[in-house]
Design a protein around this motif. Structure first.
Motif, mmCIF file in Angstrom:
data_model
loop_
_atom_site.group_PDB
_atom_site.id
_atom_site.type_symbol
_atom_site.label_atom_id
_atom_site.label_comp_id
_atom_site.label_asym_id
_atom_site.label_seq_id
_atom_site.Cartn_x
_atom_site.Cartn_y
_atom_site.Cartn_z
ATOM 1 N N SER A 1 -2.632 0.753 -4.148
ATOM 2 C CA SER A 1 -2.015 -0.550 -3.887
ATOM 3 C C SER A 1 -1.547 -1.171 -5.194
ATOM 4 O O SER A 1 -2.200 -1.035 -6.229
ATOM 5 C CB SER A 1 -2.992 -1.496 -3.188
ATOM 6 N N LEU B 1 -7.721 0.846 5.952
ATOM 7 C CA LEU B 1 -8.370 1.409 4.773
ATOM 8 C C LEU B 1 -9.879 1.539 4.942
ATOM 9 O O LEU B 1 -10.546 2.180 4.110
ATOM 10 C CB LEU B 1 -8.072 0.550 3.539
ATOM 11 N N ALA C 1 -5.321 6.213 -0.725
ATOM 12 C CA ALA C 1 -4.194 5.277 -0.838
ATOM 13 C C ALA C 1 -4.270 4.538 -2.155
ATOM 14 O O ALA C 1 -5.313 4.501 -2.820
ATOM 15 C CB ALA C 1 -4.206 4.285 0.322
ATOM 16 N N ILE D 1 0.865 -1.178 0.000
ATOM 17 C CA ILE D 1 0.000 0.000 0.000
ATOM 18 C C ILE D 1 0.899 1.224 0.000
ATOM 19 O O ILE D 1 1.952 1.230 0.646
ATOM 20 C CB ILE D 1 -0.903 0.027 1.253
ATOM 21 N N THR E 1 0.737 5.800 -0.122
ATOM 22 C CA THR E 1 -0.082 6.999 0.028
ATOM 23 C C THR E 1 0.679 8.198 -0.525
ATOM 24 O O THR E 1 1.842 8.086 -0.909
ATOM 25 C CB THR E 1 -0.400 7.273 1.507
ATOM 26 N N VAL F 1 -9.397 3.569 -1.873
ATOM 27 C CA VAL F 1 -8.154 3.045 -2.414
ATOM 28 C C VAL F 1 -8.266 2.911 -3.925
ATOM 29 O O VAL F 1 -9.327 2.567 -4.458
ATOM 30 C CB VAL F 1 -7.788 1.677 -1.777
#
Length: 322
Positions: free
Chosen positions: A240, A186, A238, A170, A172, A191
């Motif tokens: 991923s 999360l 965020a 992950i 940010t 996300v």
């Protein structure tokens, strides 16, 4: 990349993997150009990898491939540093470099063709590609042709030649992690990620666990660069991606000023080269070529070049995914 269900689909067992910090800086990441054909080999040269007759493993190839002198590769070429286009438009990265080294063993060129990640196996089944090589995680669902979302069989499945190990991370905006240290953090946030990847699988699993009133919002894109752009613009909390990709983005995006990694990588699993179930000869030739470049040191040189040596394997494996 991309996969990368599909995992680039979640593996049955989680474990933490330490993949080395990426050493390559300053490469220009360009958005993939849809489903266009890379007319030249991954090296950008128009000539083949070498004389088929002189190549040490040429006789292991099926005659149809050997006669053509080309292996057509389906790949989502927007997943740096695994595969992407540099500033000149040349396809570069871990997979193209490994393919070039394998081509010398087999006496053929690996010709990369760009496509969205979640269509690569379909393209392989239809005969558009001979193989798919695109940071694709080897899973039982893919081997058996199972849709990981529905649990239903959607195809005959594929075989894999496993050649690398990577986990999922992950990231940010830099300096704005909002307290996110892992997947449970999360909940209540948004996300962004690439469609059809293990990141999407993990996000969907986490969304089911989030308490009422703290919904996890998931926005999936055709490629990872689109997800990065969304996060960079403040449209999410965020992102991923597979660890090598996330780490490379953290290192290079905005000169290292855009993103930061948070928490530990999870779900370490093998990347595999996908081959049709009816093409065992090509599968076995690829395994032999990968084993040969592991033994002669070319494999290590490629992984060292891209700073991912700790994801190395000691030998290629057939269908090692869980």
């Amino acid at each position: 990349m991309t996969a990368r269900s599909t995992r680039r689909t979640t593996a049955a067992h989680s474990r933490i993997a330490a993949v080395g910090a990426l050493a390559v800086a300053g490469a220009v990441l360009l958005t993939g150009c849809g489903d266009q054909t890379e007319k030249k080999g991954s090296s950008g040269e128009s000539e083949g990898a070498g004389s088929v007759s002189a190549a040490p493993l040429a006789e292991k190839l099926p005659s149809a491939i050997r006669d053509k002198g080309v292996i057509k590769v389906g790949s989502d070429i927007a997943y740096a540093p695994v595969e992407f286009k540099d500033g000149s438009g040349k396809t570069v990265g871990i997979d193209p470099d490994l393919a070039d080294a394998m081509g010398k063993q087999l006496g053929v060129r690996f010709e990369f063709e760009n496509g969205t990640f979640d269509t690569l196996i379909t393209g392989l089944r239809s005969g558009r590609y001979d193989i798919a090589m695109s940071a694709m995680t080897d899973t039982k669902d893919r081997q058996e042709g199972i849709d990981s979302d529905t649990g239903k069989k959607v195809g005959e499945g594929v075989d894999f030649v496993d050649y690398f190990t990577a986990g999922v991370s992950i990231y940010t905006k830099k300096g704005d992690d909002q307290g996110i240290k892992g997947w449970s953090d999360l909940c209540g946030k948004k996300v962004v990620l690439q469609r059809g990847t293990v990141s999407e699988d993990l996000a969907k699993d986490q969304a089911k666990k989030c308490p009422k009133g703290k919904k996890l919002s998931i926005e999936a894109f055709d490629n990872d660069q689109q997800a990065q752009t969304r996060l960079r613009a403040g449209g999410a909390d965020a992102g991923s991606a597979d660890f090598p990709v996330a780490a490379y983005s953290v290192k290079t995006s905005g000169g290292g000023k855009d993103f930061e990694l948070v928490g530990e990588q999870v779900e370490a699993a093998p990347y595999g080269i996908a081959v049709g179930k009816d093409n065992a000869g090509l599968r076995d030739a690829l395994k032999a070529a990968m084993d040969a470049i592991i033994e002669n040191g070319e494999y290590k040189k490629v992984l060292d070049k891209w700073g991912v040596a700790e994801g190395a394997v000691t030998e290629a494996t057939i269908n090692g995914g869980k």
